[in-house]
Scaffold this active site. Sequence first.
Site, PDB file in Angstrom:
ATOM      1  N   PRO A 154      80.111  69.136  21.571  1.00  0.00           N
ATOM      2  CG  PRO A 154      82.545  69.488  21.852  1.00  0.00           C
ATOM      3  CD  PRO A 154      81.191  70.063  21.172  1.00  0.00           C
ATOM      4  CG  HIS A 305      64.038  24.019  17.692  1.00  0.00           C
ATOM      5  ND1 HIS A 305      63.364  22.802  18.235  1.00  0.00           N
ATOM      6  CD2 HIS A 305      65.196  23.801  17.780  1.00  0.00           C
ATOM      7  CE1 HIS A 305      64.375  22.073  18.359  1.00  0.00           C
ATOM      8  NE2 HIS A 305      65.602  22.360  17.909  1.00  0.00           N
ATOM      9  CD  GLN A 363      69.559  34.772  23.089  1.00  0.00           C
ATOM     10  OE1 GLN A 363      70.415  35.726  23.156  1.00  0.00           O
ATOM     11  NE2 GLN A 363      69.468  33.750  23.884  1.00  0.00           N
ATOM     12  N   GLY A 366      73.395  31.724  18.547  1.00  0.00           N
ATOM     13  CA  GLY A 366      73.913  31.497  19.674  1.00  0.00           C
ATOM     14  C   GLY A 366      75.504  32.115  19.986  1.00  0.00           C
ATOM     15  CD  GLU A 390      69.548  62.399   9.972  1.00  0.00           C
ATOM     16  OE1 GLU A 390      69.104  62.903   8.920  1.00  0.00           O
ATOM     17  OE2 GLU A 390      70.609  61.779   9.635  1.00  0.00           O
TER      18      GLU A 390
END
Length: 418
Positions: A154, A305, A363, A366, A390
């Site tokens: 912890p 695009h 992205q 969308g 790790e």
Amino acid sequence: MQRFVRLSPSIARRAFSSAAGPAAQTGLSFTLSEEQKSIQELSRKFAREEIIPVAAEYDRTGKYPTDIIKKAWELGLVNTHIEQAYGGMGLGVVDSAIISEELGYGCTGIQTAIEANNLAEAPLIVAANEEQKKKYLGRMTEAPLMASYGVTEPGAGSDVAGLKTSAVKKGNQWILNGQKMWITNAGHANWFFVLARTETGVSTGKAFTGFIVDGDSPGLIRGRKEINMGQRASDTRGVTFEDVVVPEENVLGSPGQGFKIAMNAFDITRPLVAAGAIGLARRAMEESLQYSLERKTMGTQIFNHQAVAFMLADMAIGIESARMMVYRSALMRDQNIKNTWHASIAKALASEVANKTAADAVQIFGGNGFNTEYPVEKLMRDAKIFQIYEGTSQIQRLVISRGLADMAKAGASALGGL
């Protein structure tokens, strides 16, 4: 008629020897052997037919993928490093990286559950005696058992020197007390590798000892399953040790060698974690490409695009580059060449490629990318942990930068390269 053919020991022998042999004899090679192609084909088929169809459900429920792991174990895709003398396949790190990438393509939560066995077993592979290997590695090849690597606490993750779990010797036994956290497979582990402090007032390299702790030991308490951001099929828990008795024969190596053993294990496993990240990134790229060729805006597929096409190009650049570092660091380990520096580069690079690729995939999708009906939001959640477990990306940079300084001080004619 069988849908899958299990890996055979003869394939394993040829695959490993091909990884360790021809490159050393003939120089550079960027091809897989026929045996390695067979391993890749089996792993890829398993990921597509067994993992992908159920991955979203395991992510949604957080259920441990016992059935999937059992099928993978039956095919020889689990515990890949265990030597044939103990019933394993004895695969090299390159071979295992091939498997990890394909399983990671399917689901890195399931791949992490499988890979955690390799991490737990790695300290035994590098430091266990014959009896320890027979007892603990041997049983992993006799039944689909799980194991855990218990180092993080912890209050001590990257700061290994801050570990509080202690072991005190009494007669021919050690008494273990303390708490570990974020331990993969902890709810299902048959045994644990545990790093505990056995000396005070000495350097980190001499303060800790590695122990093999049976999962049914009295005083070993498994915490609740943690609900994480991603990789939810993986079982992550805290583990508490309250006066757990560990026999002397379960000390790994000798007292005081634990830190070195634990770190040496990473030379095997960091390339494999990186390979899993590459699998995730490749999945994100392929999903994005397919979507871009189907989705239309402004009268054409969005692939046309340039903004979208260039994101896909950047994905490919990152994935191919990271894979080369994985294979290089893995091959070095197979050839018994020190690979710590290269393994850190592979792990840091692959982790960041996975995160950027997954984010860009969302992205490209969308609004759909933000929805659980599509696969890429899960990939983005799953990717983040690669920069943390790790060895964080910051720890990898610490290893890399110190390596540069060491090379410069040693008078190297060039830093890095071949």
